[in-house]
Design a protein around this motif. Structure first.
Motif, PDB file in Angstrom:
ATOM      1  N   GLY A 227       0.793  -1.220   0.000  1.00 11.93           N
ATOM      2  CA  GLY A 227       0.000   0.000   0.000  1.00 11.93           C
ATOM      3  C   GLY A 227       0.827   1.273   0.000  1.00 11.93           C
ATOM      4  O   GLY A 227       0.354   2.327   0.451  1.00 11.93           O
ATOM      5  N   GLY A 228       2.045   1.196  -0.496  1.00 14.49           N
ATOM      6  CA  GLY A 228       2.877   2.389  -0.608  1.00 14.49           C
ATOM      7  C   GLY A 228       3.676   2.727   0.631  1.00 14.49           C
ATOM      8  O   GLY A 228       4.311   3.786   0.694  1.00 14.49           O
ATOM      9  N   LYS A 229       3.674   1.825   1.640  1.00 16.81           N
ATOM     10  CA  LYS A 229       4.411   2.098   2.876  1.00 16.81           C
ATOM     11  C   LYS A 229       5.266   0.897   3.266  1.00 16.81           C
ATOM     12  O   LYS A 229       4.896  -0.250   3.019  1.00 16.81           O
ATOM     13  CB  LYS A 229       3.457   2.446   4.017  1.00 16.81           C
ATOM     14  N   LEU A 230       6.398   1.184   3.894  1.00 16.21           N
ATOM     15  CA  LEU A 230       7.295   0.128   4.361  1.00 16.21           C
ATOM     16  C   LEU A 230       7.983   0.608   5.642  1.00 16.21           C
ATOM     17  O   LEU A 230       8.582   1.688   5.660  1.00 16.21           O
ATOM     18  CB  LEU A 230       8.350  -0.184   3.289  1.00 16.21           C
ATOM     19  N   ALA A 231       7.856  -0.195   6.691  1.00 12.83           N
ATOM     20  CA  ALA A 231       8.362   0.214   8.009  1.00 12.83           C
ATOM     21  C   ALA A 231       9.859  -0.051   8.150  1.00 12.83           C
ATOM     22  O   ALA A 231      10.309  -0.698   9.105  1.00 12.83           O
ATOM     23  CB  ALA A 231       7.582  -0.492   9.106  1.00 12.83           C
ATOM     24  N   LEU A 232      10.625   0.438   7.178  1.00  6.55           N
ATOM     25  CA  LEU A 232      12.079   0.356   7.246  1.00  6.55           C
ATOM     26  C   LEU A 232      12.668   1.708   6.822  1.00  6.55           C
ATOM     27  O   LEU A 232      12.114   2.373   5.948  1.00  6.55           O
ATOM     28  CB  LEU A 232      12.620  -0.732   6.305  1.00  6.55           C
ATOM     29  N   THR A 233      13.776   2.087   7.451  1.00  8.49           N
ATOM     30  CA  THR A 233      14.482   3.305   7.057  1.00  8.49           C
ATOM     31  C   THR A 233      15.977   3.022   7.052  1.00  8.49           C
ATOM     32  O   THR A 233      16.410   1.893   7.311  1.00  8.49           O
ATOM     33  CB  THR A 233      14.205   4.469   8.045  1.00  8.49           C
ATOM     34  N   SER A 236      17.091   1.580  10.383  1.00 12.57           N
ATOM     35  CA  SER A 236      16.589   0.281  10.852  1.00 12.57           C
ATOM     36  C   SER A 236      17.730  -0.679  11.147  1.00 12.57           C
ATOM     37  O   SER A 236      18.826  -0.560  10.587  1.00 12.57           O
ATOM     38  CB  SER A 236      15.660  -0.335   9.803  1.00 12.57           C
ATOM     39  N   ALA A 237      17.469  -1.639  12.015  1.00 18.25           N
ATOM     40  CA  ALA A 237      18.476  -2.632  12.380  1.00 18.25           C
ATOM     41  C   ALA A 237      18.841  -3.485  11.164  1.00 18.25           C
ATOM     42  O   ALA A 237      17.969  -3.821  10.354  1.00 18.25           O
ATOM     43  CB  ALA A 237      17.951  -3.520  13.503  1.00 18.25           C
ATOM     44  N   PRO A 238      20.113  -3.847  11.022  1.00 20.76           N
ATOM     45  CA  PRO A 238      20.536  -4.678   9.888  1.00 20.76           C
ATOM     46  C   PRO A 238      19.754  -5.984   9.780  1.00 20.76           C
ATOM     47  O   PRO A 238      19.478  -6.451   8.674  1.00 20.76           O
ATOM     48  CB  PRO A 238      22.014  -4.939  10.188  1.00 20.76           C
ATOM     49  N   GLU A 239      19.385  -6.538  10.931  1.00 19.30           N
ATOM     50  CA  GLU A 239      18.659  -7.813  10.929  1.00 19.30           C
ATOM     51  C   GLU A 239      17.279  -7.677  10.274  1.00 19.30           C
ATOM     52  O   GLU A 239      16.822  -8.572   9.558  1.00 19.30           O
ATOM     53  CB  GLU A 239      18.502  -8.338  12.361  1.00 19.30           C
ATOM     54  N   LEU A 240      16.610  -6.537  10.544  1.00 18.32           N
ATOM     55  CA  LEU A 240      15.282  -6.316   9.957  1.00 18.32           C
ATOM     56  C   LEU A 240      15.373  -6.133   8.442  1.00 18.32           C
ATOM     57  O   LEU A 240      14.532  -6.638   7.699  1.00 18.32           O
ATOM     58  CB  LEU A 240      14.633  -5.077  10.594  1.00 18.32           C
ATOM     59  N   ILE A 241      16.413  -5.421   8.015  1.00 18.11           N
ATOM     60  CA  ILE A 241      16.612  -5.208   6.578  1.00 18.11           C
ATOM     61  C   ILE A 241      16.922  -6.526   5.884  1.00 18.11           C
ATOM     62  O   ILE A 241      16.365  -6.834   4.818  1.00 18.11           O
ATOM     63  CB  ILE A 241      17.753  -4.190   6.353  1.00 18.11           C
ATOM     64  N   LYS A 264      11.235   9.268  -5.897  1.00 20.44           N
ATOM     65  CA  LYS A 264      10.255   8.185  -5.989  1.00 20.44           C
ATOM     66  C   LYS A 264       9.729   7.778  -4.618  1.00 20.44           C
ATOM     67  O   LYS A 264       8.696   7.117  -4.525  1.00 20.44           O
ATOM     68  CB  LYS A 264      10.882   6.976  -6.690  1.00 20.44           C
ATOM     69  N   ILE A 265      10.444   8.169  -3.559  1.00 15.92           N
ATOM     70  CA  ILE A 265      10.007   7.888  -2.196  1.00 15.92           C
ATOM     71  C   ILE A 265      10.300   9.091  -1.313  1.00 15.92           C
ATOM     72  O   ILE A 265      11.104   9.964  -1.680  1.00 15.92           O
ATOM     73  CB  ILE A 265      10.704   6.650  -1.583  1.00 15.92           C
ATOM     74  N   VAL A 266       9.633   9.129  -0.164  1.00 19.57           N
ATOM     75  CA  VAL A 266      10.004  10.047   0.918  1.00 19.57           C
ATOM     76  C   VAL A 266      10.329   9.173   2.126  1.00 19.57           C
ATOM     77  O   VAL A 266       9.822   8.055   2.260  1.00 19.57           O
ATOM     78  CB  VAL A 266       8.888  11.050   1.256  1.00 19.57           C
ATOM     79  N   ILE A 267      11.192   9.692   2.984  1.00 17.48           N
ATOM     80  CA  ILE A 267      11.632   8.928   4.145  1.00 17.48           C
ATOM     81  C   ILE A 267      11.181   9.647   5.404  1.00 17.48           C
ATOM     82  O   ILE A 267      11.499  10.830   5.606  1.00 17.48           O
ATOM     83  CB  ILE A 267      13.170   8.769   4.152  1.00 17.48           C
ATOM     84  N   SER A 268      10.422   8.949   6.245  1.00 20.34           N
ATOM     85  CA  SER A 268       9.965   9.505   7.521  1.00 20.34           C
ATOM     86  C   SER A 268      10.556   8.689   8.661  1.00 20.34           C
ATOM     87  O   SER A 268      11.239   7.678   8.436  1.00 20.34           O
ATOM     88  CB  SER A 268       8.440   9.474   7.595  1.00 20.34           C
ATOM     89  N   ASP A 269      10.308   9.115   9.890  1.00 20.15           N
ATOM     90  CA  ASP A 269      10.806   8.363  11.045  1.00 20.15           C
ATOM     91  C   ASP A 269      10.184   6.984  11.122  1.00 20.15           C
ATOM     92  O   ASP A 269      10.802   6.035  11.631  1.00 20.15           O
ATOM     93  CB  ASP A 269      10.491   9.133  12.343  1.00 20.15           C
ATOM     94  N   ALA A 270       8.962   6.846  10.602  1.00 14.70           N
ATOM     95  CA  ALA A 270       8.250   5.557  10.686  1.00 14.70           C
ATOM     96  C   ALA A 270       8.599   4.603   9.538  1.00 14.70           C
ATOM     97  O   ALA A 270       8.370   3.400   9.655  1.00 14.70           O
ATOM     98  CB  ALA A 270       6.741   5.802  10.702  1.00 14.70           C
TER      99      ALA A 270
END
Length: 277
Positions: A227-233, A236-241, A264-270
């Motif tokens: 849906g256009g969102k991904l909870a990684l930045t 984020s921890a290397p393990e999650l990536i 193509k994307i924006v980066i937020s804290d979330a």
């Protein structure tokens, strides 16, 4: 068409006691002295020669190869400083002049400098340490992944500034460098991107470029699925990536950094959010 300060293919026209005369077409006959003529050279033979001006400013040919040619950049050592400028060793009997007006800082004897070679308004082959005056004068016509030759110019806060194919400026980011580099180092590199402002991003590894290219596509696909969102930045921890994409944090940061620069994307804290096109 003949070019001063470059390699030209000429035909031997006649032989004399002190050498050979080559057919310079509209430039007339050009002398190739005996001491630089290959053994067995005969009238009618074709020969690749470098054309320059001798100590008396006469056009002359040589089979010797200089360390730099017109339109090129190279690291050269100053062998003398005079009232007309500095002279550098470029591998030929007559040293190459760097006029005072073409010195970014005063050149010192015994020191080496990164120089650009060109033909000035007086038809002299000279060199310049003012690289910004001579480079990046044309629009870069590179595509991502193109292999290029680079020469390191200087280290910066973000990495290294480099000359690309003797014509343009490029940036090699510190995160892509895994060995010490020095001014004047020559090495192959790959175009990562030519930005809208014509600045060039470089990478040292083709595989790094291919991995980043593939990963950006994967990130976009994952965003569309979620849906256009991904909870990684990039924090984020290397393990999650690794759990999501099977790559290192560094590779992920490069991929989303590229997507961010392309808007193509924006980066937020979330997390990261897909920009609707």
């Amino acid at each position: 068409m003949l070019a001063l300060g470059k390699i030209n293919n000429l035909v031997v026209k006649k032989q004399v006691k002190f050498g050979f005369y080559l057919d310079g077409l509209s430039w007339g006959e050009i002398l190739l002295p005996n001491n630089v003529a290959p053994a067995g050279l005969a009238i009618g033979d074709q020969l690749d020669v470098f054309l320059y001006l001798d100590s008396e400013d006469q056009l002359i040919a040589t089979t010797e190869r200089p360390k730099i040619k017109v339109g090129e950049v190279a690291m050269l050592k100053v062998v003398a400083t005079t009232k007309v400028g500095a002279f550098v060793n470029w591998g030929l009997k007559k040293d190459l002049l760097v006029p005072f007006s073409e010195q970014q800082i005063p050149l010192k004897e015994g020191q080496s400098y990164l120089l650009y070679c060109y033909v000035d308004n007086s038809n002299r082959i000279v060199a310049s340490s003012k690289l910004d005056r001579h480079l990046h004068k044309t629009v870069p016509q590179y595509r991502p992944g193109d292999k290029v030759d680079i020469i390191i110019s200087e280290q910066t806060d973000i990495g290294y500034k480099a000359v690309v194919n003797h014509q343009h400026w490029g940036v090699l980011y510190q995160s892509d460098v895994f060995k010490p580099l020095r001014r004047g180092d020559k090495l192959p590199a790959y175009i990562a991107k030519v930005r809208d402002d014509d600045k060039i991003d470089l990478r040292l590894s083709a595989s790094t470029f291919k991995q980043a290219q593939e990963l950006t596509a994967q990130v976009l696909a994952k965003l569309e699925q979620n849906g256009g969102k991904l909870a990684l930045t990039d924090k984020s921890a290397p393990e999650l990536i690794y759990a999501q994409f099977g790559v290192s944090k560094k590779a992920f940061k490069q991929a989303i950094g590229s997507l961010y620069k392309e808007k193509k994307i924006v980066i937020s804290d979330a997390g990261i959010i897909l920009v609707k096109q």
